[in-house]
Write an enzyme that holds these catalytic residues in place. Structure first.
Site, mmCIF file in Angstrom:
data_model
loop_
_atom_site.group_PDB
_atom_site.id
_atom_site.type_symbol
_atom_site.label_atom_id
_atom_site.label_comp_id
_atom_site.label_asym_id
_atom_site.label_seq_id
_atom_site.Cartn_x
_atom_site.Cartn_y
_atom_site.Cartn_z
ATOM 1 N N ASP A 114 0.855 -1.179 0.000
ATOM 2 C CA ASP A 114 0.000 0.000 0.000
ATOM 3 C C ASP A 114 0.890 1.226 0.000
ATOM 4 O OD1 ASP A 114 -2.261 1.808 0.322
ATOM 5 O OD2 ASP A 114 -3.338 0.080 1.113
ATOM 6 N N CYS A 165 -16.234 -1.025 -1.423
ATOM 7 C CA CYS A 165 -17.295 -0.898 -0.415
ATOM 8 C C CYS A 165 -18.306 0.148 -0.898
ATOM 9 C CB CYS A 165 -16.736 -0.562 0.961
ATOM 10 S SG CYS A 165 -15.724 0.919 1.034
#
Length: 357
Positions: free
Chosen positions: A203, A308
């Site tokens: 990340d 999401c």
């Protein structure tokens, strides 16, 4: 109570009106009694004139609630443009259910991870395997369990992408946008069920990386985990070689940054922070990330794209655009989770399979 007063009521009267408004909202066919009770309290606390005002306001509010007005944005405290967008996508009835869900306090759930013992009696089993509801009154015990890695607090929707990825014994897995690490930890737990596999989590550098590091420190000892600060859009084969890591993987998870419209119950700021053009901006970035993640999947391997978000623009539309640019890929499975149906946060999850040639 918007539009019912020419000037703000006195604090004492305002407090009484707020309580009446809440009770009217929660009432189930007993609104006349709520208004009557509020009027009687006003006679004791304020004046006869203000008691008449309470009566008028209460009857107006009760009438509005009974009529179930179309003004969903005001009723459920959401931006009008967002309600209009969802109404066009899902229809007014479903949109009303979504708005109500967003305004309902979120339950606290956790996943039980301890392989040596079962959960304590104060944890109530949830509707999903290994997930439990956390009831008030046991926070010290929960904190201790979390610190030693026996539990991980997360919404049940987070299980969908790792489950669809299906990490297998001894596989090499890349989590391409891993922070904060809840899904990474679930993958590591799955890899621990068979011969040792390897999980590479990357990340971009930043504060979220510290939380990812802390979470992956609790991964099962039999799983080889590598955590690297890297930007998926710029990482290359040289980077992996220098880190002594594979240049292709059996499976890759891309949990892409998104609008978060599926998790507004947990992130109450999202609905006010979003702007109408954010969806197209997110979709453009998601497509770039998906193309970048696909580079590291071996022939015949798997790629799970997840968000999401409950927006078609960030889910199905991104996948269709990807297939148009990468015909060697096919859609093997997908799942769209909606809060008003599934009882947990919303998500879009797509399992893509790469051809062998």
């Amino acid at each position: 109570m918007s539009g019912l007063f020419s000037r703000p009521p006195r604090p004492r009267l305002r407090a009484l009106l707020d309580v009446m408004g809440f009770e009217l909202w929660e009432a189930d066919g007993e609104r006349a009694q709520v208004v009557h009770h509020a009027v009687e309290q006003a006679k004791k606390l304020t004046s006869a004139a203000e008691a008449r005002l309470v009566n008028a306001v209460g009857r107006t509010m009760a009438s509005r609630l009974a009529e179930n007005p179309d003004e969903l944005a005001e009723r459920w405290a959401h931006p009008r443009w967002l309600v209009e967008r969802w109404t066009g996508e899902f229809g007014p009835d479903v949109t009303s259910k979504l708005l109500e869900w967003n305004q309902t306090p979120a339950a606290v759930t956790l996943r039980w991870r301890d392989r040596t013992s079962g959960p304590p009696d104060f944890l109530r089993p949830a509707a999903w395997p290994a997930f439990y509801s956390v009831e008030p009154g046991h926070w010290d015990q929960i904190r201790e369990l979390a610190e030693r890695g026996a539990v991980y607090l997360q919404d049940p929707s987070t299980r969908l992408a790792p489950e669809m990825l299906r990490p297998g014994p001894g596989e090499m897995i890349l989590d391409a946008c891993a922070a904060p690490g809840g899904k990474s930890l679930l993958i590591a737990d799955a890899l621990a069920e068979g011969p040792s596999g390897k999980l590479v989590a990357i990340d971009t550098p930043g504060p979220r990386l510290d939380r990812l590091k802390a979470n992956l420190a609790k991964a099962p000892s039999g799983v080889n985990v590598a955590l690297l600060p890297a930007d998926l859009l710029t990482v290359n084969a040289v980077f992996f070689r220098k880190c002594n890591l594979p240049e292709s993987y059996d499976a890759v998870l891309l949990d892409a940054p998104c609008s978060n419209t599926g998790v507004m119950r947990h992130r109450v700021d999202v609905k006010w922070r979003l702007q109408p053009d954010d969806f197209a901006r997110h979709a453009a970035q998601q497509f770039k990330l998906l193309r970048a993640a696909a580079r590291w999947v071996r022939p015949g391997g798997r790629l799970v794209y997840s968000t999401c978000s409950i927006e078609t623009e960030e889910n199905e539309s991104v996948i269709r655009r990807f297939f148009a640019a990468a015909p060697e890929w096919k859609l093997s499975e997908h799942r769209l989770a909606y809060p008003w149906i599934d009882g947990h946060d919303g998500a879009g999850v797509f399992l893509l399979t790469r051809g062998t040639k």
